[in-house]
Design a protein around this motif. Structure first.
Motif, PDB file in Angstrom:
ATOM      1  N   GLU A 188     -11.543  -1.511 -23.023  1.00 37.40           N
ATOM      2  CA  GLU A 188     -11.008  -0.424 -23.844  1.00 37.40           C
ATOM      3  C   GLU A 188      -9.986   0.423 -23.076  1.00 37.40           C
ATOM      4  OE1 GLU A 188     -11.596   0.385 -27.123  1.00 37.40           O
ATOM      5  OE2 GLU A 188     -12.475  -1.605 -27.189  1.00 37.40           O
ATOM      6  N   GLU A 189     -10.408   0.887 -21.881  1.00 37.54           N
ATOM      7  CA  GLU A 189      -9.569   1.794 -21.122  1.00 37.54           C
ATOM      8  C   GLU A 189      -8.973   1.137 -19.887  1.00 37.54           C
ATOM      9  OE1 GLU A 189      -9.958   4.512 -23.911  1.00 37.54           O
ATOM     10  OE2 GLU A 189      -8.777   4.851 -22.093  1.00 37.54           O
ATOM     11  N   GLY A 190      -8.973  -0.163 -19.881  1.00 40.17           N
ATOM     12  CA  GLY A 190      -8.521  -0.880 -18.691  1.00 40.17           C
ATOM     13  C   GLY A 190      -7.025  -0.783 -18.487  1.00 40.17           C
ATOM     14  N   PRO A 191      -6.576  -1.295 -17.356  1.00 37.61           N
ATOM     15  CA  PRO A 191      -5.143  -1.231 -17.055  1.00 37.61           C
ATOM     16  C   PRO A 191      -4.345  -2.269 -17.864  1.00 37.61           C
ATOM     17  CG  PRO A 191      -6.308  -2.435 -15.365  1.00 37.61           C
ATOM     18  CD  PRO A 191      -7.349  -1.952 -16.315  1.00 37.61           C
ATOM     19  N   PHE A 192      -3.045  -2.084 -17.905  1.00 34.47           N
ATOM     20  CA  PHE A 192      -2.171  -3.154 -18.392  1.00 34.47           C
ATOM     21  C   PHE A 192      -2.198  -4.251 -17.336  1.00 34.47           C
ATOM     22  CE2 PHE A 192       0.147   0.421 -20.524  1.00 34.47           C
ATOM     23  CZ  PHE A 192      -0.029  -0.020 -21.828  1.00 34.47           C
ATOM     24  N   ARG A 193      -2.402  -5.483 -17.783  1.00 34.03           N
ATOM     25  CA  ARG A 193      -2.461  -6.581 -16.819  1.00 34.03           C
ATOM     26  C   ARG A 193      -1.323  -7.553 -17.070  1.00 34.03           C
ATOM     27  NH1 ARG A 193      -7.516  -9.743 -16.518  1.00 34.03           N
ATOM     28  NH2 ARG A 193      -7.597  -9.523 -14.276  1.00 34.03           N
ATOM     29  N   ILE A 194      -0.562  -7.816 -16.028  1.00 35.43           N
ATOM     30  CA  ILE A 194       0.469  -8.842 -16.137  1.00 35.43           C
ATOM     31  C   ILE A 194       0.301  -9.836 -14.995  1.00 35.43           C
ATOM     32  CG2 ILE A 194       2.181  -7.514 -17.428  1.00 35.43           C
ATOM     33  CD1 ILE A 194       3.568  -6.813 -14.901  1.00 35.43           C
ATOM     34  N   GLY A 195       0.665 -11.067 -15.272  1.00 37.64           N
ATOM     35  CA  GLY A 195       0.505 -12.118 -14.274  1.00 37.64           C
ATOM     36  C   GLY A 195       1.698 -12.187 -13.341  1.00 37.64           C
ATOM     37  N   VAL A 196       1.450 -12.720 -12.161  1.00 36.65           N
ATOM     38  CA  VAL A 196       2.527 -12.990 -11.202  1.00 36.65           C
ATOM     39  C   VAL A 196       2.301 -14.396 -10.658  1.00 36.65           C
ATOM     40  CG1 VAL A 196       3.444 -12.420  -8.922  1.00 36.65           C
ATOM     41  CG2 VAL A 196       2.878 -10.587 -10.510  1.00 36.65           C
ATOM     42  N   MET A 197       3.333 -15.222 -10.742  1.00 34.51           N
ATOM     43  CA  MET A 197       3.262 -16.552 -10.130  1.00 34.51           C
ATOM     44  C   MET A 197       4.384 -16.650  -9.105  1.00 34.51           C
ATOM     45  SD  MET A 197       2.357 -19.428 -12.968  1.00 34.51           S
ATOM     46  CE  MET A 197       3.994 -19.556 -13.620  1.00 34.51           C
ATOM     47  N   GLU A 198       4.028 -16.745  -7.844  1.00 25.56           N
ATOM     48  CA  GLU A 198       5.032 -16.899  -6.793  1.00 25.56           C
ATOM     49  C   GLU A 198       4.546 -17.940  -5.798  1.00 25.56           C
ATOM     50  OE1 GLU A 198       7.812 -15.467  -7.185  1.00 25.56           O
ATOM     51  OE2 GLU A 198       7.500 -13.589  -8.253  1.00 25.56           O
ATOM     52  N   SER A 199       5.465 -18.379  -4.945  1.00 22.27           N
ATOM     53  CA  SER A 199       5.098 -19.372  -3.929  1.00 22.27           C
ATOM     54  C   SER A 199       4.481 -18.663  -2.737  1.00 22.27           C
ATOM     55  CB  SER A 199       6.339 -20.146  -3.489  1.00 22.27           C
ATOM     56  OG  SER A 199       6.954 -20.721  -4.604  1.00 22.27           O
ATOM     57  N   LEU A 210       5.340 -12.565 -14.447  1.00 22.33           N
ATOM     58  CA  LEU A 210       6.521 -12.392 -13.616  1.00 22.33           C
ATOM     59  C   LEU A 210       6.552 -13.527 -12.597  1.00 22.33           C
ATOM     60  CD1 LEU A 210       6.362  -8.533 -12.952  1.00 22.33           C
ATOM     61  CD2 LEU A 210       7.358  -9.757 -14.882  1.00 22.33           C
ATOM     62  N   GLY A 211       7.594 -14.279 -12.565  1.00 20.58           N
ATOM     63  CA  GLY A 211       7.725 -15.398 -11.624  1.00 20.58           C
ATOM     64  C   GLY A 211       8.451 -16.538 -12.317  1.00 20.58           C
ATOM     65  N   THR A 212       8.789 -17.535 -11.583  1.00 21.75           N
ATOM     66  CA  THR A 212       8.297 -17.913 -10.266  1.00 21.75           C
ATOM     67  C   THR A 212       9.403 -17.780  -9.206  1.00 21.75           C
ATOM     68  OG1 THR A 212       8.999 -20.191 -10.547  1.00 21.75           O
ATOM     69  CG2 THR A 212       6.855 -19.642 -11.355  1.00 21.75           C
ATOM     70  N   SER A 213       9.019 -18.048  -7.940  1.00 20.23           N
ATOM     71  CA  SER A 213      10.000 -17.999  -6.862  1.00 20.23           C
ATOM     72  C   SER A 213      10.870 -19.244  -6.843  1.00 20.23           C
ATOM     73  CB  SER A 213       9.305 -17.915  -5.505  1.00 20.23           C
ATOM     74  OG  SER A 213       8.112 -17.221  -5.565  1.00 20.23           O
ATOM     75  N   CYS A 214      10.326 -20.372  -7.270  1.00 19.35           N
ATOM     76  CA  CYS A 214      11.038 -21.655  -7.172  1.00 19.35           C
ATOM     77  C   CYS A 214      11.385 -22.186  -8.558  1.00 19.35           C
ATOM     78  CB  CYS A 214      10.171 -22.698  -6.479  1.00 19.35           C
ATOM     79  SG  CYS A 214       9.986 -22.412  -4.746  1.00 19.35           S
ATOM     80  N   SER A 215      12.557 -22.812  -8.614  1.00 22.11           N
ATOM     81  CA  SER A 215      13.008 -23.338  -9.901  1.00 22.11           C
ATOM     82  C   SER A 215      12.116 -24.472 -10.396  1.00 22.11           C
ATOM     83  CB  SER A 215      14.446 -23.833  -9.776  1.00 22.11           C
ATOM     84  OG  SER A 215      15.295 -22.768  -9.439  1.00 22.11           O
ATOM     85  N   GLY A 216      11.649 -25.326  -9.486  1.00 25.67           N
ATOM     86  CA  GLY A 216      10.798 -26.441  -9.891  1.00 25.67           C
ATOM     87  C   GLY A 216       9.530 -25.955 -10.576  1.00 25.67           C
TER      88      GLY A 216
END
Lengths: 393, 323
Positions: A31-42, A107-113
């Protein structure tokens, strides 16, 4: 099998099994939790340098946002996954983020592949994939939910070709690392250079694990080109090529992209890097926000490298925060996507930039820099001086 | 002990699925199916025949690139200088080509490799993995080199495209079942018994008039064809491949899976693949790790767990034979 060994194996297995149970006990208040966003990086693998900088810059931005009170009174939380610069790992990381963590914005990724591996899934699922570092030109066509603040290699190549021609270079020799980034830079640079009337006299390619380039450089320099073009993926090889080219007696102009003029590369090359010109995406010294971000990053982590990409990753979080403030829902990927299409942003990597219909960043321009003599290199100037925007003609 | 190993891995798999939900389990199931096909195929060569090959990833790559080249839609390419033709083959036409191409390549290199045994065979298979990677990187007119190929076709039956993760998982498991069946038929046949005899004493079995080189070449080709099948599935599943997916490290991981599960046992390869996937992906849920170190911590813990498992079970989870 001895009883003690058997017991140890069982205990080990139970310990592994208990990891999920331990985690399951720490549930969040939805209910009162944070906004969560994903991050995919190398975080590991071939793109580790880029991934580490990106994760750190993003975490710094999140801490800054949360310290200022969060977004609409809610905190922002990143769920970080390692995509290892590979399509397969990007797919499993993506599915973990979407199926287990339930994020709709990544948010991501670091590599194009990795980006090209996960993009079809994101497009099909209606999940936003927003990269600050992936530069492969093919990403432009990846879909409606795919965005990036990193400029395409295609533009970098066009700018480099124009610079070569504008500097009076008419014949060229190229040495290129066999990676998608470096190959992309060389191909588009050469295409533009030849379009303007230039001629490539010789071209050499090398694998990423090569450390001695003297044979290839000797062959290239024997053709007596007006200039040498170096396209590298790793700073180590880029710096070594500059050093060895000068050791072989070549004193002509050298052109490159960001990698051979990176902090590590010019440290390896030493005085041999002096005078090398590069077309790069760089943070404008006159951009106060950009300089502030670099200063904060240096203070927090004790180093700065890949300054522009660092700024790009930082900006991505703030752009995401602005769109979350507007939608007030981290599950509303469509609203987030529409926000990105509409937004015009001024941040660390430039002023008033936005996204076109392909999700490509517009309003940012590459610049030309020249490496300074060793005695003039400082942490603040990154070892080079700016010569202005890359020539458009 | 074997019962314990089975119970632990299977319970672990079920617990993981219940905890993380079916969605992520489907993804892991597909990864498992592809690795399991590779592991079963490699076990034919390493476990049953005693030829330690670390070049299997080459055949996997050949299968993947055949699938990519034949089915991908090149219209997406931004760099026209690196364009490959759009052939537009359907998946089910391309898959046999993936299998056959890997088999033909294995036949050609196998004729040479048959001259070698033991540690020399390891070295030449290492060389094959290096050559294969180099070809994937440099044969740009076919592979697009470092740019990779995307828009690879998913399987379609009539108008039904298996683009959902569940459908693809089911298809991958059917392929795995076929591979296991073929493998089981081989190892329980007289042909399989000759392979085992070659592993135990190649010279002794030759004395009885068996053409050892023919048997070794045959199992090598069959194994490569299975790897080609796995490659075709992999390309179609990821829809994007580049040479980074076929580096030597992947080959080493594959050998680890086979040894982890147990040599000369089909069930061991399945168990090894399952344990490896659960270990590797399970590490994504390590608690209390700062975001900046999550990737590195995962690799370190995975490495430690593999070392511990090998310490306690050097013959693998259900293995009966040691290298």
């Amino acid at each position: 099998m001895p009883t003690s060994s058997l017991r140890s194996v069982v205990l080990l297995a139970l310990a592994i099994l208990l990891i999920p149970l331990a985690l399951a006990c720490g549930g969040d208040d939805e209910e009162e939790g944070p906004f969560r966003i994903g991050v995919m990086e190398s975080a590991t693998g071939p793109g580790e340098t880029y991934g580490r900088v990106a994760i750190q810059a993003k975490q710094m931005a999140v801490d800054e946002i949360n310290a200022a009170g969060g977004i609409n009174g809610r905190m922002l939380e990143l769920v970080v996954e390692d995509s290892k610069c590979s399509a397969q790992d990007a797919i499993t990381a993506y599915n973990k983020l979407t199926d287990v963590d339930g994020v709709k914005i990544i948010l991501g990724t670091s590599c194009s592949g990795a980006m090209l591996g996960a993009a079809p899934l994101a497009e099909a699922d209606g999940v936003v994939l927003f990269s600050g570092l992936a530069t492969n030109p093919d990403i432009a066509n990846a879909g409606d939910y795919i965005f990036r603040t990193s400029m395409s290699d295609a533009q970098l190549g066009v700018d480099t070709g124009n610079l070569l021609w504008a500097d009076g270079i008419r014949t060229l020799a190229t040495i290129t690392e066999a990676t998608d980034y470096a190959e992309g830079v060389r191909r588009t640079s050469v295409a533009q250079f030849e379009k303007r009337g230039g001629q490539v006299l010789a071209a050499e390619r090398y694998a990423s694990d090569i450390t001695d380039f003297r044979t290839q450089l000797t062959k290239l320099l024997a053709t007596n080109p007006d200039a040498l073009h170096v396209a590298a993926q790793s700073e180590f090889t880029g710096g070594t090529i500059l050093k060895q080219a000068r050791e072989l007696g070549y004193d002509g102009p050298i052109y490159s992209d960001i990698v051979p003029v990176g902090t590590t590369a010019i440290e390896i090359a030493g005085e041999a890097a002096t005078g090398v010109k590069a077309v790069i995406a760089d943070i404008d010294p006159a951009n106060a926000k950009g300089q502030e971000v670099l200063g904060q990053f240096r203070e927090r982590y004790g180093y700065v490298t890949l300054a522009w990409y660092l700024g790009s990753a930082y900006d991505d979080v703030h752009i995401a925060a602005a769109c979350l403030e507007e939608t007030d829902d981290d599950q509303d990927a469509d609203g987030f996507r529409d926000c990105l299409y509409d937004i015009t942003w001024s941040g660390a990597i430039g002023d008033n930039y936005s996204f076109d219909g392909d999700g490509e960043v517009v309003g940012l321009t590459n610049v030309v820099v020249e490496v300074l003599p060793v005695s003039e290199r400082t942490a603040e100037n990154n070892g080079y001086r700016g010569l202005g925007f890359a020539p458009s003609e | 002990m074997e019962l314990w190993a089975n119970l632990i891995v299977l319970t672990w798999a079920v617990a993981f699925m219940l905890w993380q939900g079916v969605g992520f389990a489907i993804t892991l199931g597909t990864v498992f199916a592809i690795w399991a096909i590779l592991a079963v195929s490699l076990n034919l060569v390493v476990g049953f025949t005693g030829l330690l090959s670390i070049g299997h990833i080459g055949f996997f790559g050949i299968g993947a690139y055949a699938m990519a080249f034949l089915t991908s839609d090149a219209s997406y390419e931004q760099l026209r200088t690196e364009a490959i033709p759009t052939l537009g083959w359907p998946f089910f036409a391309a898959l046999p080509v993936s299998v056959v191409l890997a088999g033909v390549t294995a036949l050609l290199v196998g004729i040479v490799f048959n001259r070698f045994r033991d540690d020399i065979f390891v070295l030449v298979s290492f060389g094959f993995a290096i050559i294969a990677f180099s070809v994937f990187l440099n044969l740009r007119s076919v592979t697009r080199g470092a740019f990779g190929i995307h828009e690879i076709e998913r399987p379609a039956i009539g108008g039904w495209v298996l683009d959902g993760e569940v459908e693809f998982l089911v298809f991958a498991l059917i392929c795995l079942a076929l591979v296991v069946l073929v493998c089981w038929l081989i190892v329980t046949s007289s042909f399989g018994r000759v392979l085992t005899a070659i592993r135990e004493d190649e010279e002794a079995i030759a004395v009885f008039g068996y053409q050892v080189t023919h048997y070794k070449l045959a199992v090598w080709v069959i194994s490569a064809m299975m790897a080609g099948l796995a490659g075709g599935l992999f390309g179609s599943w990821t829809t994007f491949i580049d040479p980074n997916s076929f580096i030597l490290l992947e080959s080493m991981l594959l050998v680890c899976i086979v040894i982890l599960g147990g040599l000369a046992t089909i069930w061991g390869s399945l168990l090894g693949a399952m344990a490896f996937v659960l270990l590797d992906e399970g590490m994504r849920f390590l608690p209390f790790i700062p975001s900046e170190f999550v990737g590195q911590a995962r690799q370190i813990v995975l490495g430690i767990l593999l070392v511990l498992l090998m310490l306690f079970r050097p013959q693998g989870l259900v293995g009966r034979y040691r290298l």
